[in-house]
Design a protein around this motif. Structure first.
Motif, PDB file in Angstrom:
ATOM      1  N   MET A 170       0.746  -1.143  -0.041  1.00 53.61           N
ATOM      2  CA  MET A 170       0.063   0.110   0.040  1.00 53.61           C
ATOM      3  C   MET A 170       1.113   1.148  -0.196  1.00 53.61           C
ATOM      4  O   MET A 170       0.305   2.327  -0.307  1.00 53.61           O
ATOM      5  CB  MET A 170      -0.873  -0.061   1.182  1.00 53.61           C
ATOM      6  CG  MET A 170      -1.990  -0.788   0.968  1.00 53.61           C
ATOM      7  SD  MET A 170      -3.277  -0.260  -0.355  1.00 53.61           S
ATOM      8  CE  MET A 170      -3.849   1.126   0.583  1.00 53.61           C
ATOM      9  N   VAL A 171       2.213   0.940   0.281  1.00 55.63           N
ATOM     10  CA  VAL A 171       2.889   2.336   0.447  1.00 55.63           C
ATOM     11  C   VAL A 171       2.807   3.350  -0.775  1.00 55.63           C
ATOM     12  O   VAL A 171       2.844   4.326  -0.822  1.00 55.63           O
ATOM     13  CB  VAL A 171       4.529   1.650   0.669  1.00 55.63           C
ATOM     14  CG1 VAL A 171       5.332   3.089   0.729  1.00 55.63           C
ATOM     15  CG2 VAL A 171       4.759   1.174   1.939  1.00 55.63           C
ATOM     16  N   PRO A 172       3.039   2.678  -2.214  1.00 55.34           N
ATOM     17  CA  PRO A 172       2.937   3.443  -3.312  1.00 55.34           C
ATOM     18  C   PRO A 172       1.591   4.264  -3.286  1.00 55.34           C
ATOM     19  O   PRO A 172       1.591   5.491  -3.632  1.00 55.34           O
ATOM     20  CB  PRO A 172       2.900   2.716  -4.414  1.00 55.34           C
ATOM     21  CG  PRO A 172       3.666   1.297  -4.026  1.00 55.34           C
ATOM     22  CD  PRO A 172       3.249   1.275  -2.648  1.00 55.34           C
ATOM     23  N   ALA A 173       0.433   3.539  -3.073  1.00 55.62           N
ATOM     24  CA  ALA A 173      -0.876   4.297  -2.950  1.00 55.62           C
ATOM     25  C   ALA A 173      -1.031   5.262  -1.883  1.00 55.62           C
ATOM     26  O   ALA A 173      -1.275   6.606  -2.024  1.00 55.62           O
ATOM     27  CB  ALA A 173      -2.074   3.234  -2.583  1.00 55.62           C
ATOM     28  N   TYR A 174       0.033   5.037  -0.731  1.00 59.82           N
ATOM     29  CA  TYR A 174      -0.024   6.196   0.460  1.00 59.82           C
ATOM     30  C   TYR A 174       0.698   7.284   0.042  1.00 59.82           C
ATOM     31  O   TYR A 174       0.444   8.585   0.218  1.00 59.82           O
ATOM     32  CB  TYR A 174       0.365   5.695   1.548  1.00 59.82           C
ATOM     33  CG  TYR A 174      -0.691   4.571   2.302  1.00 59.82           C
ATOM     34  CD1 TYR A 174      -2.028   4.744   2.251  1.00 59.82           C
ATOM     35  CD2 TYR A 174      -0.168   3.619   2.940  1.00 59.82           C
ATOM     36  CE1 TYR A 174      -2.811   4.076   3.108  1.00 59.82           C
ATOM     37  CE2 TYR A 174      -0.983   2.748   3.611  1.00 59.82           C
ATOM     38  CZ  TYR A 174      -2.123   2.968   3.543  1.00 59.82           C
ATOM     39  OH  TYR A 174      -3.192   1.970   4.323  1.00 59.82           O
ATOM     40  N   ILE A 175       1.566   7.123  -0.608  1.00 60.97           N
ATOM     41  CA  ILE A 175       2.606   8.367  -1.317  1.00 60.97           C
ATOM     42  C   ILE A 175       1.770   9.107  -2.072  1.00 60.97           C
ATOM     43  O   ILE A 175       1.938  10.330  -2.119  1.00 60.97           O
ATOM     44  CB  ILE A 175       3.993   7.646  -1.669  1.00 60.97           C
ATOM     45  CG1 ILE A 175       4.882   7.027  -0.708  1.00 60.97           C
ATOM     46  CG2 ILE A 175       4.592   8.685  -2.535  1.00 60.97           C
ATOM     47  CD1 ILE A 175       6.076   6.067  -1.108  1.00 60.97           C
ATOM     48  N   VAL A 176       1.067   8.385  -3.133  1.00 57.12           N
ATOM     49  CA  VAL A 176       0.375   9.245  -4.262  1.00 57.12           C
ATOM     50  C   VAL A 176      -0.613   9.854  -3.355  1.00 57.12           C
ATOM     51  O   VAL A 176      -0.861  11.134  -3.694  1.00 57.12           O
ATOM     52  CB  VAL A 176      -0.014   8.282  -5.225  1.00 57.12           C
ATOM     53  CG1 VAL A 176      -1.050   9.128  -6.131  1.00 57.12           C
ATOM     54  CG2 VAL A 176       1.075   7.874  -6.042  1.00 57.12           C
ATOM     55  N   GLY A 177      -1.246   9.447  -2.697  1.00 53.69           N
ATOM     56  CA  GLY A 177      -2.546  10.137  -1.843  1.00 53.69           C
ATOM     57  C   GLY A 177      -1.998  11.244  -0.762  1.00 53.69           C
ATOM     58  O   GLY A 177      -2.455  12.303  -1.078  1.00 53.69           O
ATOM     59  N   GLY A 178      -0.998  10.944  -0.386  1.00 55.90           N
ATOM     60  CA  GLY A 178      -0.170  11.885   0.647  1.00 55.90           C
ATOM     61  C   GLY A 178       0.179  13.115  -0.201  1.00 55.90           C
ATOM     62  O   GLY A 178      -0.163  14.479  -0.083  1.00 55.90           O
ATOM     63  N   LEU A 179       0.794  12.822  -1.480  1.00 55.73           N
ATOM     64  CA  LEU A 179       1.386  14.058  -2.262  1.00 55.73           C
ATOM     65  C   LEU A 179       0.055  14.744  -2.829  1.00 55.73           C
ATOM     66  O   LEU A 179       0.271  16.321  -2.811  1.00 55.73           O
ATOM     67  CB  LEU A 179       2.231  13.417  -3.463  1.00 55.73           C
ATOM     68  CG  LEU A 179       3.387  12.940  -3.064  1.00 55.73           C
ATOM     69  CD1 LEU A 179       4.416  12.262  -4.077  1.00 55.73           C
ATOM     70  CD2 LEU A 179       4.447  14.118  -2.296  1.00 55.73           C
ATOM     71  N   MET A 180      -0.763  14.275  -3.454  1.00 50.02           N
ATOM     72  CA  MET A 180      -2.097  14.706  -3.904  1.00 50.02           C
ATOM     73  C   MET A 180      -2.791  15.653  -2.813  1.00 50.02           C
ATOM     74  O   MET A 180      -3.191  16.663  -3.006  1.00 50.02           O
ATOM     75  CB  MET A 180      -2.999  13.708  -4.545  1.00 50.02           C
ATOM     76  CG  MET A 180      -2.399  13.127  -5.936  1.00 50.02           C
ATOM     77  SD  MET A 180      -1.493  14.252  -6.841  1.00 50.02           S
ATOM     78  CE  MET A 180      -3.248  14.970  -7.738  1.00 50.02           C
ATOM     79  N   LEU A 181      -2.895  14.863  -1.604  1.00 47.75           N
ATOM     80  CA  LEU A 181      -3.654  15.701  -0.419  1.00 47.75           C
ATOM     81  C   LEU A 181      -2.716  16.893   0.005  1.00 47.75           C
ATOM     82  O   LEU A 181      -3.370  18.167  -0.040  1.00 47.75           O
ATOM     83  CB  LEU A 181      -3.915  14.855   0.644  1.00 47.75           C
ATOM     84  CG  LEU A 181      -4.486  15.497   2.003  1.00 47.75           C
ATOM     85  CD1 LEU A 181      -5.999  15.645   1.521  1.00 47.75           C
ATOM     86  CD2 LEU A 181      -4.602  14.483   3.035  1.00 47.75           C
ATOM     87  N   ALA A 182      -1.609  16.917  -0.090  1.00 46.85           N
ATOM     88  CA  ALA A 182      -0.701  18.124   0.222  1.00 46.85           C
ATOM     89  C   ALA A 182      -0.654  19.027  -0.731  1.00 46.85           C
ATOM     90  O   ALA A 182      -0.784  20.259  -0.461  1.00 46.85           O
ATOM     91  CB  ALA A 182       0.842  17.553   0.258  1.00 46.85           C
ATOM     92  N   ALA A 183      -0.775  18.846  -2.139  1.00 44.92           N
ATOM     93  CA  ALA A 183      -1.149  19.574  -3.119  1.00 44.92           C
ATOM     94  C   ALA A 183      -2.484  20.528  -2.918  1.00 44.92           C
ATOM     95  O   ALA A 183      -2.496  21.612  -3.358  1.00 44.92           O
ATOM     96  CB  ALA A 183      -0.944  18.892  -4.487  1.00 44.92           C
TER      97      ALA A 183
END
Length: 134
Positions: free
Chosen positions: A82-95
């Motif tokens: 799930m790490v890639p999904a969490y990274i993508v979600g985290g980056l997009m939420l931060a943006a």
């Protein structure tokens, strides 16, 4: 290596999804005023009141869909983490949060953008988790 690819592709597709909703669909359905330059942050800051409400709604939808699509694709490619999904979600939420903080917007926009981004994160997590083979 597969997880790195999952993260990169997930982030690219998340960004592309935001672009499609925000620019291709949003600006087609709700054109910006004459002389508007959506790439000029100063113009946007100074003319936020001239941007049609429909275009703003498409931004919120784009952020939501971008997070969901990006996390889903990251999970689909990774299959093991799930790490890639969490990274993508985290980056997009931060943006999304960065966008809300940096540009003056109506309260409804800020609240709905952040709430839908968090909902997108939860939905994206659920969809990504379904793709795992663990």
């Amino acid at each position: 290596m597969k997880n790195i690819l999952a993260t990169i592709v997930g982030f690219i597709l998340a960004s592309l999804t935001v672009y499609i909703f925000e620019t291709l669909i949003g600006h087609s359905l709700f054109p910006l005023p004459e002389g508007a330059n959506p790439m000029d942050m100063e113009w946007i800051k100074n003319n936020m009141n001239l941007i049609p409400t429909g275009a703003k709604v498409m931004v919120v939808i784009g952020h939501f869909m971008g997070i969901v699509v990006g996390m889903f694709v990251a999970g689909l490619i990774s299959k093991t983490s799930m790490v890639p999904a969490y990274i993508v979600g985290g980056l997009m939420l931060a943006a999304t949060i960065f966008n809300v903080v940096m540009l003056p917007k109506e309260l409804w926009f800020s609240i709905s953008d952040i709430i839908l981004a968090v909902i997108g994160l939860l939905l994206g997590k659920s969809l990504a988790k379904r793709q795992l083979r663990i």
